[in-house]
Motif scaffolding. Structure first.
Motif, PDB file in Angstrom:
ATOM      1  N   PRO A 102       0.593  -1.255   0.194  1.00 40.47           N
ATOM      2  CA  PRO A 102      -0.055  -0.114  -0.019  1.00 40.47           C
ATOM      3  C   PRO A 102       0.745   1.322   0.222  1.00 40.47           C
ATOM      4  CG  PRO A 102      -0.750  -1.747   1.452  1.00 40.47           C
ATOM      5  CD  PRO A 102       0.677  -2.118   1.163  1.00 40.47           C
ATOM      6  N   LYS A 103       2.098   1.237   0.439  1.00 41.75           N
ATOM      7  CA  LYS A 103       2.977   2.235   0.526  1.00 41.75           C
ATOM      8  C   LYS A 103       3.140   3.003  -1.025  1.00 41.75           C
ATOM      9  CE  LYS A 103       5.243   1.358   4.760  1.00 41.75           C
ATOM     10  NZ  LYS A 103       6.590   1.282   5.711  1.00 41.75           N
ATOM     11  N   LEU A 104       2.749   2.004  -1.919  1.00 39.15           N
ATOM     12  CA  LEU A 104       3.010   2.438  -3.368  1.00 39.15           C
ATOM     13  C   LEU A 104       2.221   3.896  -3.840  1.00 39.15           C
ATOM     14  CD1 LEU A 104       3.606  -0.658  -5.391  1.00 39.15           C
ATOM     15  CD2 LEU A 104       5.040   1.041  -5.220  1.00 39.15           C
ATOM     16  N   ILE A 105       1.172   3.672  -3.190  1.00 42.29           N
ATOM     17  CA  ILE A 105      -0.026   4.834  -3.558  1.00 42.29           C
ATOM     18  C   ILE A 105       0.620   6.222  -3.523  1.00 42.29           C
ATOM     19  CG2 ILE A 105      -2.043   6.080  -2.715  1.00 42.29           C
ATOM     20  CD1 ILE A 105      -2.854   3.311  -1.556  1.00 42.29           C
ATOM     21  N   GLY A 106       1.570   6.662  -2.679  1.00 37.19           N
ATOM     22  CA  GLY A 106       2.374   8.003  -2.751  1.00 37.19           C
ATOM     23  C   GLY A 106       3.310   8.004  -3.941  1.00 37.19           C
ATOM     24  N   PRO A 107       4.152   7.005  -4.042  1.00 39.27           N
ATOM     25  CA  PRO A 107       5.049   7.260  -5.152  1.00 39.27           C
ATOM     26  C   PRO A 107       4.362   7.314  -6.466  1.00 39.27           C
ATOM     27  CG  PRO A 107       5.908   5.689  -3.482  1.00 39.27           C
ATOM     28  CD  PRO A 107       4.729   6.197  -3.107  1.00 39.27           C
ATOM     29  N   LEU A 108       3.224   6.521  -6.478  1.00 41.10           N
ATOM     30  CA  LEU A 108       2.551   6.443  -7.836  1.00 41.10           C
ATOM     31  C   LEU A 108       1.908   7.761  -8.097  1.00 41.10           C
ATOM     32  CD1 LEU A 108       0.910   2.738  -7.577  1.00 41.10           C
ATOM     33  CD2 LEU A 108       2.507   3.702  -9.489  1.00 41.10           C
ATOM     34  N   TYR A 109       1.277   8.240  -7.099  1.00 38.83           N
ATOM     35  CA  TYR A 109       0.501   9.730  -7.123  1.00 38.83           C
ATOM     36  C   TYR A 109       1.962  10.932  -7.679  1.00 38.83           C
ATOM     37  CZ  TYR A 109      -1.913  14.009  -5.958  1.00 38.83           C
ATOM     38  OH  TYR A 109      -2.485  15.025  -6.092  1.00 38.83           O
ATOM     39  N   GLU A 110       2.985  10.791  -6.861  1.00 38.02           N
ATOM     40  CA  GLU A 110       3.970  11.563  -7.431  1.00 38.02           C
ATOM     41  C   GLU A 110       4.174  11.461  -8.831  1.00 38.02           C
ATOM     42  OE1 GLU A 110       5.207  14.140  -5.853  1.00 38.02           O
ATOM     43  OE2 GLU A 110       4.043  13.860  -4.071  1.00 38.02           O
TER      44      GLU A 110
END
Length: 211
Positions: A102-110
């Motif tokens: 789930p921590k991928l959400i931040g990098p994907l949004y960036e």
């Protein structure tokens, strides 16, 4: 491993190319693509290999298995527009990766914000002209000479297509890639700091001088 041949990749190679890309996630550069699962990578390469401005040269062994590839786009802006047209496919293909991490959400949004950025905003990767992307060789079939031959052939094709200079990005912590670019006398155009604190070099390769 010396028995290999080079050829242009075709859309049906998307799965095998994604598998090679996935195989280097622990030895290549850090970044969002190193954290994505195979469903996303396969979707990405299906889109890429159907892009008329994309050049992907691959190496295959004596059994016809793809063991390496080198990719670039002849038009970074057209590629960005093409990926935006397929955004829903990419989002769906990223679902399993997000469930597992789930921590991928931040990098994907960036990453998505960067894809949607305007030319006047802060740039974290090349968005115009010819852009080099990935150069990968399976760690299970190591061949430094083959990998270099793949890169040289790929650059010769770009030259034949009229490309005079190629831009790319390399993270500073990817020491092998940085050393290779220095050996090739590539020019560091800019050094930038990414949102996650990593340093990245924007590089220029003159294909006119390539031998």
């Amino acid at each position: 491993m010396s028995n290999y041949r080079l050829r242009l990749a075709k859309p049906s190679d998307a799965k095998d190319i994604a598998d090679v890309h996935y195989s280097i996630r622990e030895t290549g550069a850090l970044g969002i693509f190193a954290m994505m699962g195979k469903p996303f990578l396969r979707c990405y390469y299906r889109i890429i290999l159907n892009d008329p401005y994309e050049l992907v040269v691959c190496a295959e062994n004596e059994n016809g298995k793809i063991i390496g590839f080198n990719s670039s786009t002849l038009d970074a802006k057209a590629q960005k527009d093409n990926l935006k047209r397929h955004k829903y496919m990419l989002v769906l293909s990223a679902f399993t990766s997000i469930v597992c991490n789930p921590k991928l959400i931040g990098p994907l949004y960036e990453r998505w914000k960067t894809v949607n950025s305007t030319p006047s905003s802060k740039q974290f990767f090349v968005q115009e002209g010819a852009r080099g992307e990935y150069w990968a060789w399976s760690p299970h079939e190591k061949s430094p000479a083959g990998s270099v031959a793949l890169s040289k052939a790929y650059k010769e094709i770009l030259k034949a297509l009229g490309v005079k200079e190629l831009f790319c990005e390399v993270d500073a912590d990817n020491e092998k890639a940085v050393s290779y670019h220095k050996l090739m006398h590539d020019e560091i155009v800019e050094e930038i700091l990414l949102p996650d604190g990593r340093r990245r070099y924007l590089l220029r390769t003159s294909l006119v001088k390539q031998k």
